[in-house]
Scaffold this motif. Sequence first.
Motif, mmCIF file in Angstrom:
data_model
loop_
_atom_site.group_PDB
_atom_site.id
_atom_site.type_symbol
_atom_site.label_atom_id
_atom_site.label_comp_id
_atom_site.label_asym_id
_atom_site.label_seq_id
_atom_site.Cartn_x
_atom_site.Cartn_y
_atom_site.Cartn_z
ATOM 1 N N VAL A 132 34.278 30.189 43.801
ATOM 2 C CA VAL A 132 34.125 31.286 44.756
ATOM 3 C C VAL A 132 35.417 32.100 44.731
ATOM 4 O O VAL A 132 36.508 31.544 44.824
ATOM 5 C CB VAL A 132 33.841 30.749 46.185
ATOM 6 N N ASP A 133 35.258 33.408 44.565
ATOM 7 C CA ASP A 133 36.405 34.327 44.614
ATOM 8 C C ASP A 133 36.209 35.229 45.828
ATOM 9 O O ASP A 133 35.228 35.982 45.906
ATOM 10 C CB ASP A 133 36.453 35.167 43.317
ATOM 11 N N ILE A 134 37.122 35.106 46.787
ATOM 12 C CA ILE A 134 37.016 35.913 48.014
ATOM 13 C C ILE A 134 37.825 37.193 47.802
ATOM 14 O O ILE A 134 39.057 37.192 47.890
ATOM 15 C CB ILE A 134 37.530 35.101 49.223
ATOM 16 N N SER A 182 36.605 43.557 48.316
ATOM 17 C CA SER A 182 35.369 44.354 48.298
ATOM 18 C C SER A 182 34.119 43.492 48.153
ATOM 19 O O SER A 182 33.052 43.858 48.615
ATOM 20 C CB SER A 182 35.406 45.384 47.164
ATOM 21 N N LYS A 183 34.246 42.337 47.491
ATOM 22 C CA LYS A 183 33.065 41.480 47.297
ATOM 23 C C LYS A 183 33.494 40.012 47.202
ATOM 24 O O LYS A 183 34.649 39.716 46.850
ATOM 25 C CB LYS A 183 32.294 41.878 46.010
ATOM 26 N N ILE A 184 32.550 39.150 47.568
ATOM 27 C CA ILE A 184 32.782 37.723 47.348
ATOM 28 C C ILE A 184 31.866 37.333 46.201
ATOM 29 O O ILE A 184 30.674 37.660 46.203
ATOM 30 C CB ILE A 184 32.512 36.903 48.626
ATOM 31 N N VAL A 190 47.930 41.697 35.012
ATOM 32 C CA VAL A 190 47.801 42.341 36.323
ATOM 33 C C VAL A 190 46.327 42.485 36.671
ATOM 34 O O VAL A 190 45.552 43.047 35.897
ATOM 35 C CB VAL A 190 48.476 43.745 36.325
ATOM 36 N N ASP A 191 45.935 41.951 37.839
ATOM 37 C CA ASP A 191 44.569 42.134 38.340
ATOM 38 C C ASP A 191 44.644 43.145 39.472
ATOM 39 O O ASP A 191 45.213 42.863 40.530
ATOM 40 C CB ASP A 191 44.003 40.792 38.843
ATOM 41 N N ILE A 192 44.089 44.331 39.242
ATOM 42 C CA ILE A 192 44.073 45.341 40.311
ATOM 43 C C ILE A 192 42.673 45.353 40.896
ATOM 44 O O ILE A 192 41.708 45.787 40.256
ATOM 45 C CB ILE A 192 44.477 46.742 39.802
ATOM 46 N N SER A 203 36.346 38.640 36.526
ATOM 47 C CA SER A 203 37.274 37.817 35.727
ATOM 48 C C SER A 203 37.952 36.752 36.576
ATOM 49 O O SER A 203 38.249 35.664 36.095
ATOM 50 C CB SER A 203 38.283 38.687 34.981
ATOM 51 N N LYS A 204 38.172 37.045 37.865
ATOM 52 C CA LYS A 204 38.821 36.021 38.698
ATOM 53 C C LYS A 204 37.878 34.852 38.937
ATOM 54 O O LYS A 204 38.270 33.691 38.773
ATOM 55 C CB LYS A 204 39.296 36.634 40.009
ATOM 56 N N ALA A 205 36.619 35.144 39.305
ATOM 57 C CA ALA A 205 35.668 34.051 39.570
ATOM 58 C C ALA A 205 35.458 33.198 38.316
ATOM 59 O O ALA A 205 35.376 31.968 38.400
ATOM 60 C CB ALA A 205 34.345 34.624 40.074
HETATM 61 MG MG MG Z 1 39.823 40.328 43.226
#
Ligand code: MG
Length: 426
Positions: free
Chosen positions: A26-28, A31-33, A224-226, A384-386
């Motif tokens: 789960v990526d919180i 803008s979205k989960i 970098v994750d923007i 990409s984070k999830a």
């Molecule tokens: Mg994010």
Amino acid sequence: MNFKISSREIVMANRKDIDPSVIASVDIGTSKIACVVGRVNEDKDLEILGVGSALSEGVKKCTIINIEEASKVISRAIEEAEMMAGLEISSVYVGISGIHTDGVNTKSVVAVNNKNREVTQDEVKRAIDIAIERVAPSDREVLHVIPQQYVIDDQDGIRNPIGMNGTKLGAYVRVITANFTVIQNIIKAISKANVDISDFILGILGEAELLLSDEEKDLGTVLVDIGAGTTEIVGYYNSSLMFNGALNIGGMEITSDISSIYKLSLQQSEKLKKMYGHAWPPAVSETETIEVQTVNKRIKTIKRKELAEVINARAEEIFESIKKTLTSSGMYDFANAGVVLTGGTALLQGIDQVAEEILDLPCRIAFIENVGGIADAVKSPIFSKAVGILYYPIKKGNIILPSQKPKGPSTLEKLKDFFNNFFFGE
Ligand SMILES: [Mg+2]
Ligand SMILES: Nc1ncnc2c1ncn2[C@@H]1O[C@H](COP(=O)(O)OP(=O)(O)OP(=O)(O)O)[C@@H](O)[C@H]1O
């Protein structure tokens, strides 16, 4: 244990026995989960089975501010991923991000005083314990303790010191912490969504495993994750994690600028940004125009180049802040292979040119390549984070498949494994 691990103890104790080859994350996000479910195959590759995403509520700058609302959105994302995968998720790896996270490089030295003068797990654990104690305040949760290198007597650059001979062992480690209260609120929101927590992972570390090559990490690279509300940064050099940090700025600020300058709703500004936005004005024609409806229902004609200038101003500010962070941490001088961008704002046209201009480093936009299954469903940088959160425990060897287990370990053994991984598996 001399440092705070209470949240981990709670979640590990709750963990149910599930098919260990099926994992979920789960990526919180602001803008979205997002929830991604995957399977680890025999070759230790990740196959994506399902993805779910729901617009964030009860979340501000990727921190939960309303547990009830956030848990409903988490449930929605999990249900969607379950539907797609056709299976039930009972436990999730949870990504941690935001400016409440921190990281410090530290070192310690211990004597190797056993009779063989041989470094064992004992010396390594002692050295790491001391290093952690030096830098982890008691009100923070230790998320990761990542060894950078070991030094035995005068020999440096050692990755695995166990079994080597010497009289003193030095450990250089990066200790990554998060705000304890923020973690507690995440635990509450996830448990209200009726799933257990497999572990917490600093989300961008997972993205680095997923998106950076070994060569980039060795030469020196910044990822970098923007996102919408935050910008997360990690830096590698000599195949070690040297830096992590976060800034409270993201694509949301670009959208608000468009909204206030052109008097458009946030929704419309978001649409305009995604469809016609460009961060690099020289690439946009002088004559192109776009017709939009203002909040008071008037039709307005906007010059696309002018829109690009509005976006460029904020994009430059974002990269100036990134540069300042990299310079003050010393990471900037080690970014020999340049900068890699991900997160939804990496989809903004021309963002790589702005990055190159401001940072004065080569830049590439990363797209996930090394996963199987329904990979197309998660190919956007917004996931990409999830996906990285799922990839991290696989890459670190923390997922043991049933075929690799001699017999089912007891809960105590599982906890012991967990601590061993915590110290040595990073
Ligand atoms: Mg994010
Ligand atoms: N095609 C596009 N062009 C420009 N911006 C885009 C595009 N697609 C998405 N974005 C922007 O990306 C951001 C969302 O990215 P992402 O999903 O990575 O953020 P998040 O994870 O919700 O937030 P955060 O990580 O900051 O907490 C939004 O600001 C959105 O406007």
